[in-house]
Scaffold this motif. Sequence first.
Motif, short mmCIF file in Angstrom:
data_model
loop_
_atom_site.label_atom_id
_atom_site.label_comp_id
_atom_site.label_asym_id
_atom_site.label_seq_id
_atom_site.Cartn_x
_atom_site.Cartn_y
_atom_site.Cartn_z
N ALA A 36 0.82 -1.22 0.00
CA ALA A 36 0.00 0.00 0.00
C ALA A 36 0.85 1.26 0.00
O ALA A 36 0.41 2.31 0.46
N LYS A 37 2.09 1.16 -0.50
CA LYS A 37 2.99 2.32 -0.64
C LYS A 37 3.37 2.93 0.70
O LYS A 37 3.49 4.15 0.83
N GLY A 38 3.53 2.09 1.71
CA GLY A 38 4.00 2.59 3.00
C GLY A 38 2.90 3.04 3.93
O GLY A 38 3.20 3.58 5.01
N VAL A 39 1.64 2.83 3.57
CA VAL A 39 0.52 3.21 4.44
C VAL A 39 0.15 2.02 5.30
O VAL A 39 -0.06 0.91 4.79
N ILE A 40 0.06 2.20 6.62
CA ILE A 40 -0.27 1.09 7.50
C ILE A 40 -1.66 0.56 7.17
O ILE A 40 -2.60 1.32 6.91
N VAL A 41 -1.80 -0.77 7.15
CA VAL A 41 -3.05 -1.44 6.80
C VAL A 41 -3.58 -2.16 8.03
O VAL A 41 -2.85 -2.89 8.70
N PRO B 178 1.37 7.77 4.84
CA PRO B 178 2.48 6.81 4.76
C PRO B 178 3.41 6.96 5.98
O PRO B 178 3.60 8.06 6.50
N VAL B 179 3.98 5.84 6.39
CA VAL B 179 4.92 5.85 7.51
C VAL B 179 6.36 5.75 7.01
O VAL B 179 7.28 5.69 7.82
N LEU B 180 6.55 5.73 5.68
CA LEU B 180 7.88 5.66 5.09
C LEU B 180 7.95 6.56 3.86
O LEU B 180 6.94 6.75 3.17
N PRO B 181 9.12 7.10 3.54
CA PRO B 181 9.27 7.85 2.29
C PRO B 181 9.10 6.94 1.08
O PRO B 181 9.33 5.72 1.16
N ASP B 182 8.74 7.53 -0.06
CA ASP B 182 8.50 6.75 -1.27
C ASP B 182 9.73 5.97 -1.70
O ASP B 182 9.62 4.82 -2.17
#
Length: 730
Positions: free
Chosen positions: A499-504, A530-534
């Motif tokens: 999910a591109k770094g978005v917590i699920v 997001p919890v991380l950079p791209d």
Amino acid sequence: MSKRGDRLQNTGARGSRRAASRRSAAPHAGSGNGGDAPPPSRLWVWLKRLFFWGAALAVLCLIFLAFAVGFAARSLPSFDTLQATQPGQTIVVRARDGRELVEIGPSFGEWLRYGDIPDTMTNAMIAVEDKRFRSHFGVDPVRLTGAVIEGVTGSRARLGGTSTITQQLARNLFLNNNRSLDRKAREAVLAMALEWRFSKEQILELYLNKVYFGGGAYGIDGASRKFFSHPATDLSVAEAAIIAGLVKAPSQYSPTADVQAAVDRAQVVLGLMQEQGYITSDQARVDVSAVQLKEQAGQNSVRYFTDWVLPQLDIILPETYEPIEVWTTLDIGMQRAATAAIEANTPGGAQGALVSLDRDGAILALVGGTDYVASNFNRATTALRQPGSAWKLFVYLAALEAGYTPEDTVNDTPVTIDGWSPRNSNGRNVGETDLRTAFAYSINTVAAQLGNEVGFGTVASMARRFGITSKIDTNPSMVLGASEMRVIEMTQAFAGIAAKGVIVQPYGITKVTGASGDVLYEREQETNSPVLPDYVVAGITDLLQAAVQTGTGRAAQIGRPVAGKTGTTSSNKDGWFIGFSSGITTGVWMGRDDAKAVSGLQGGRAPAQAFAAYMRYAVKERPIEEFDVTLNLPEWQLEPDEEAMFGAPDDYYYIDEQGNLVEPGRRDAEPEPFGQERERGPNAPPAASQDFLEQAIGSALPPQPQPQPRPQREPRRPALPPQAPVRQGE
């Protein structure tokens, strides 16, 4: 003689008579006890008073009890109303397309009138539950007295409980199962009210049609159909004994749970029936073990999902007892494919579990074991197992965020960290390699070096970002998955990468409706950042894709882009594969419940094969999605531009913002105050010419050392010295 004299004469005569009477009585009394009789003792007086007041109190209690029973009897619903009342709440669970998955709650057979109930069934129930049913008034004084004696002496001689059939009916209809004195008193009053209001036959009819027999079955007809596949009107003596024996402990004596326990209990019932004259000795010797039980159709793995999702209703719903329908995220086709993949690929003697999430966290399939009937323990949501190298996801995420890229060179050498020396599965070290290869082939020593460099606490923090809630140890061995995790939370973490770094957040319920169709609950769409950079997400996706394309996860290939990671723990106790494709993330675990080794079990074999078998079906209706692995690195991580080929910036003089000349090696220096001499660097020109100095000292100057060339930049690698040999695994 005067009147006064006559009165005196008469008085004297009466006194003489009384004295004579006392004299004549004295010898008689003395002959018996030698004196006057003693007055009654105080104890006797108090006993008489206690008896008198006790009797009065008992009468008052009886009057109060009569009023209470009479009032309760008048307040009882009619027989028809009680017949129509069904205990328990019915819950219909539906799949994402609306089809019914399962109905949870009470199941009822046909209502049998008293005249249609076989005498064998009635007699069996009376024999085991209440042998004086036909003679008592709702409460059995004999059993009640025995209960009081038991409470005082602590004896456990009685075989039956204190509650009569009527009391059990009162409890089932109007009360709960709390073991309190208040509840028992109300139970007794209601039982006597039932006896006042209804006949013995009506009470038996209500009881036998409403009592719970386990497995969701209420009433003898429901129990007969569930356990023997025929209506209760056809019950044999042995079958009636089995059903009657269930009332005491439905879950313990259920034929579907423990056949031998059900048979043993039925033998007790038959013995009581013979003892009380309901059957002959020949009938009592019937072979209960020969009774044909209904074959239980294997409850499919949907029950693993419903066992996990239904307890959540207590949190999301207000208290309600009306029938409800629960609309879930489960896909019936995917659930079947997941069940088949686990059953077909799990090694013999082992268990398997699978969790599949859509890109927003919706659970598409969930399998908690190979056979729900044999074991309803949910290994997908409850079991804690070591994830092995699947945990390296968080190690490499921390390294990428710290500045590594997939192309960076690392050095696979033996290491020892705080006395811990991991080793690679093949026992070898490859030396210099890039990060992508080290991840794809799951090189343990490189992961250990990376974890040590970025910090074990940093790795644990990275896992927390993606929803890992289980305990995480921060010992060096944690980089190889020593901490125990649940399948659902590891799958959740990988879904966050998809999910591109978005917590699920995994979820299974979309809405709940009541019997009237009103929506009692509806899930709201969550929006998270997001919890991380791209660039970190792109980098880890690159590594995960390489693990499937060329590394340990090749068995997970399905003909379209897949990113994932294998995991195998020491001695092949656990095998994992977790990956994603086309927006679906699936985690597979296999192993034994007793954590013993499973021969040949590796994450890249059976778990990866089960993943591929399921995912081929799961993604077949979805478009192919290519992974975005382009690294748009931040400025601080970019290489120098073309001007760097002429030397490093520190090799040049330059003018700062204030117009001051800054010498080589002094780029960061602050300008000195005007008139103060600057401190010279080692390569600064001399303050006086060479000729002047030679004339001043009267001799030639020594030769000046030549400047040394700048060292070339080494590729990035973990800053750990080579040390002792270690172990490699997936």
